[in-house]
Write a protein that holds these residues in place. Structure first.
Motif, PDB file in Angstrom:
ATOM      1  N   GLU A  27      18.990  71.123  37.375  1.00 23.31           N
ATOM      2  CA  GLU A  27      19.269  70.501  38.670  1.00 23.31           C
ATOM      3  C   GLU A  27      19.577  71.560  39.732  1.00 23.31           C
ATOM      4  O   GLU A  27      19.132  71.452  40.874  1.00 23.31           O
ATOM      5  CB  GLU A  27      20.433  69.525  38.539  1.00 23.31           C
ATOM      6  CG  GLU A  27      20.802  68.810  39.817  1.00 23.31           C
ATOM      7  CD  GLU A  27      19.702  67.915  40.352  1.00 23.31           C
ATOM      8  OE1 GLU A  27      19.739  67.625  41.568  1.00 23.31           O
ATOM      9  OE2 GLU A  27      18.808  67.500  39.597  1.00 23.31           O
ATOM     10  N   ARG A  30      16.300  73.132  40.735  1.00 22.95           N
ATOM     11  CA  ARG A  30      15.538  72.201  41.561  1.00 22.95           C
ATOM     12  C   ARG A  30      16.097  72.165  42.986  1.00 22.95           C
ATOM     13  O   ARG A  30      15.355  72.178  43.965  1.00 22.95           O
ATOM     14  CB  ARG A  30      15.572  70.797  40.951  1.00 22.95           C
ATOM     15  CG  ARG A  30      14.679  69.801  41.698  1.00 22.95           C
ATOM     16  CD  ARG A  30      14.971  68.372  41.316  1.00 22.95           C
ATOM     17  NE  ARG A  30      16.288  67.937  41.744  1.00 22.95           N
ATOM     18  CZ  ARG A  30      16.617  67.576  42.983  1.00 22.95           C
ATOM     19  NH1 ARG A  30      15.734  67.631  43.947  1.00 22.95           N
ATOM     20  NH2 ARG A  30      17.834  67.181  43.283  1.00 22.95           N
ATOM     21  N   ARG A  31      17.433  72.170  43.100  1.00 23.61           N
ATOM     22  CA  ARG A  31      18.070  72.161  44.416  1.00 23.61           C
ATOM     23  C   ARG A  31      17.755  73.438  45.202  1.00 23.61           C
ATOM     24  O   ARG A  31      17.513  73.386  46.405  1.00 23.61           O
ATOM     25  CB  ARG A  31      19.584  72.012  44.272  1.00 23.61           C
ATOM     26  CG  ARG A  31      20.063  70.649  44.688  1.00 23.61           C
ATOM     27  CD  ARG A  31      21.562  70.585  44.782  1.00 23.61           C
ATOM     28  NE  ARG A  31      22.008  69.653  43.759  1.00 23.61           N
ATOM     29  CZ  ARG A  31      22.849  69.918  42.794  1.00 23.61           C
ATOM     30  NH1 ARG A  31      23.416  71.081  42.713  1.00 23.61           N
ATOM     31  NH2 ARG A  31      23.172  69.007  41.920  1.00 23.61           N
ATOM     32  N   ARG A  33      15.059  75.338  44.888  1.00 19.76           N
ATOM     33  CA  ARG A  33      13.669  75.251  45.346  1.00 19.76           C
ATOM     34  C   ARG A  33      13.555  74.299  46.524  1.00 19.76           C
ATOM     35  O   ARG A  33      12.835  74.561  47.492  1.00 19.76           O
ATOM     36  CB  ARG A  33      12.769  74.760  44.200  1.00 19.76           C
ATOM     37  CG  ARG A  33      12.346  75.818  43.245  1.00 19.76           C
ATOM     38  CD  ARG A  33      11.223  75.333  42.355  1.00 19.76           C
ATOM     39  NE  ARG A  33      11.376  73.977  41.888  1.00 19.76           N
ATOM     40  CZ  ARG A  33      11.809  73.627  40.674  1.00 19.76           C
ATOM     41  NH1 ARG A  33      12.136  74.540  39.807  1.00 19.76           N
ATOM     42  NH2 ARG A  33      11.886  72.360  40.333  1.00 19.76           N
ATOM     43  N   HIS A  34      14.269  73.184  46.447  1.00 20.94           N
ATOM     44  CA  HIS A  34      14.235  72.189  47.512  1.00 20.94           C
ATOM     45  C   HIS A  34      14.784  72.782  48.811  1.00 20.94           C
ATOM     46  O   HIS A  34      14.198  72.592  49.884  1.00 20.94           O
ATOM     47  CB  HIS A  34      15.057  70.969  47.090  1.00 20.94           C
ATOM     48  CG  HIS A  34      15.072  69.870  48.095  1.00 20.94           C
ATOM     49  ND1 HIS A  34      14.008  69.042  48.306  1.00 20.94           N
ATOM     50  CD2 HIS A  34      16.025  69.471  48.968  1.00 20.94           C
ATOM     51  CE1 HIS A  34      14.302  68.162  49.251  1.00 20.94           C
ATOM     52  NE2 HIS A  34      15.521  68.409  49.670  1.00 20.94           N
ATOM     53  N   MET A  35      15.872  73.538  48.741  1.00 24.52           N
ATOM     54  CA  MET A  35      16.468  74.121  49.934  1.00 24.52           C
ATOM     55  C   MET A  35      15.554  75.185  50.543  1.00 24.52           C
ATOM     56  O   MET A  35      15.474  75.309  51.759  1.00 24.52           O
ATOM     57  CB  MET A  35      17.842  74.715  49.620  1.00 24.52           C
ATOM     58  CG  MET A  35      18.894  73.665  49.324  1.00 24.52           C
ATOM     59  SD  MET A  35      19.041  72.390  50.600  1.00 24.52           S
ATOM     60  CE  MET A  35      19.598  73.371  51.972  1.00 24.52           C
ATOM     61  N   ARG A  37      12.388  75.155  50.683  1.00 23.66           N
ATOM     62  CA  ARG A  37      11.314  74.486  51.415  1.00 23.66           C
ATOM     63  C   ARG A  37      11.761  73.991  52.779  1.00 23.66           C
ATOM     64  O   ARG A  37      10.942  73.760  53.652  1.00 23.66           O
ATOM     65  CB  ARG A  37      10.774  73.325  50.591  1.00 23.66           C
ATOM     66  CG  ARG A  37      10.049  73.817  49.372  1.00 23.66           C
ATOM     67  CD  ARG A  37       9.501  72.703  48.544  1.00 23.66           C
ATOM     68  NE  ARG A  37       8.872  73.280  47.370  1.00 23.66           N
ATOM     69  CZ  ARG A  37       8.766  72.689  46.213  1.00 23.66           C
ATOM     70  NH1 ARG A  37       9.218  71.473  46.070  1.00 23.66           N
ATOM     71  NH2 ARG A  37       8.192  73.280  45.203  1.00 23.66           N
ATOM     72  N   PHE A  38      13.055  73.806  52.974  1.00 25.21           N
ATOM     73  CA  PHE A  38      13.535  73.266  54.237  1.00 25.21           C
ATOM     74  C   PHE A  38      14.239  74.292  55.111  1.00 25.21           C
ATOM     75  O   PHE A  38      14.735  73.952  56.175  1.00 25.21           O
ATOM     76  CB  PHE A  38      14.428  72.052  53.979  1.00 25.21           C
ATOM     77  CG  PHE A  38      13.645  70.894  53.443  1.00 25.21           C
ATOM     78  CD1 PHE A  38      12.826  70.148  54.277  1.00 25.21           C
ATOM     79  CD2 PHE A  38      13.683  70.580  52.102  1.00 25.21           C
ATOM     80  CE1 PHE A  38      12.072  69.094  53.782  1.00 25.21           C
ATOM     81  CE2 PHE A  38      12.931  69.527  51.608  1.00 25.21           C
ATOM     82  CZ  PHE A  38      12.130  68.786  52.449  1.00 25.21           C
ATOM     83  N   LYS A  73       6.585  78.747  50.480  1.00 18.79           N
ATOM     84  CA  LYS A  73       7.295  77.476  50.567  1.00 18.79           C
ATOM     85  C   LYS A  73       6.984  76.619  49.346  1.00 18.79           C
ATOM     86  O   LYS A  73       7.847  75.948  48.807  1.00 18.79           O
ATOM     87  CB  LYS A  73       6.862  76.766  51.854  1.00 18.79           C
ATOM     88  CG  LYS A  73       7.671  75.571  52.217  1.00 18.79           C
ATOM     89  CD  LYS A  73       7.238  75.057  53.583  1.00 18.79           C
ATOM     90  CE  LYS A  73       8.105  73.923  54.044  1.00 18.79           C
ATOM     91  NZ  LYS A  73       7.718  73.441  55.355  1.00 18.79           N
ATOM     92  N   TYR A  74       5.744  76.647  48.891  1.00 21.23           N
ATOM     93  CA  TYR A  74       5.307  75.924  47.696  1.00 21.23           C
ATOM     94  C   TYR A  74       4.632  76.926  46.752  1.00 21.23           C
ATOM     95  O   TYR A  74       3.423  77.074  46.779  1.00 21.23           O
ATOM     96  CB  TYR A  74       4.324  74.811  48.064  1.00 21.23           C
ATOM     97  CG  TYR A  74       4.926  73.762  48.960  1.00 21.23           C
ATOM     98  CD1 TYR A  74       5.768  72.785  48.450  1.00 21.23           C
ATOM     99  CD2 TYR A  74       4.682  73.755  50.328  1.00 21.23           C
ATOM    100  CE1 TYR A  74       6.338  71.836  49.262  1.00 21.23           C
ATOM    101  CE2 TYR A  74       5.242  72.806  51.154  1.00 21.23           C
ATOM    102  CZ  TYR A  74       6.072  71.842  50.605  1.00 21.23           C
ATOM    103  OH  TYR A  74       6.626  70.906  51.417  1.00 21.23           O
TER     104      TYR A  74
END
Length: 120
Positions: A27, A30-31, A33-35, A37-38, A73-74
């Motif tokens: 988790e 994942r967080r 990677r998510h951050m 991207r933004f 970003k990805y």
């Protein structure tokens, strides 16, 4: 009195991370990677430039330097490097200027990005 297998199972359970620990690590990854991207490219570039030594901050650089230093970003979609289409406009927002140095057709040309306040 414990059997040998019970003692081995207890020792194994004490050494290996629990399922909850593994889930928490997944988790957190994942967080992160998510951050990524933004976070706007401007902020990512500003952090990269702030992390450079002071003597190196005002040097002209090719866009390949920024592309190599920044993660995409990805990352799963391509080579894992940031897109030039995102880096160029972000550099302009930070005040950097692009200067093309044209040479003869056989040698090609060189494009450098100059930081704000520098002379070309």
């Amino acid at each position: 009195m414990q059997t040998w297998i019970e003692s081995q199972q207890l020792a194994s359970a004490a050494e290996s991370p629990s399922q909850a620990d593994r889930a928490a690590a997944r988790e957190a990854k994942r967080r992160a990677r998510h951050m990524l991207r933004f976070v706007p490219m401007v902020d990512r570039l500003a952090k990269l430039l702030d992390d450079l030594p002071i003597a190196e901050r005002d040097q002209p650089r090719p866009i390949a330097f920024f592309r190599q230093a920044l993660q995409a970003k990805y990352p799963a979609r391509g080579a894992g490097r940031a897109s030039v289409a995102e880096i160029g406009p972000a550099l302009r927002q930070l005040g950097w200027r692009r200067h093309r140095q044209w040479k003869d057709p056989t040698a090609g040309f060189l494009t450098l990005w100059f930081p704000p306040g520098s002379e070309q």
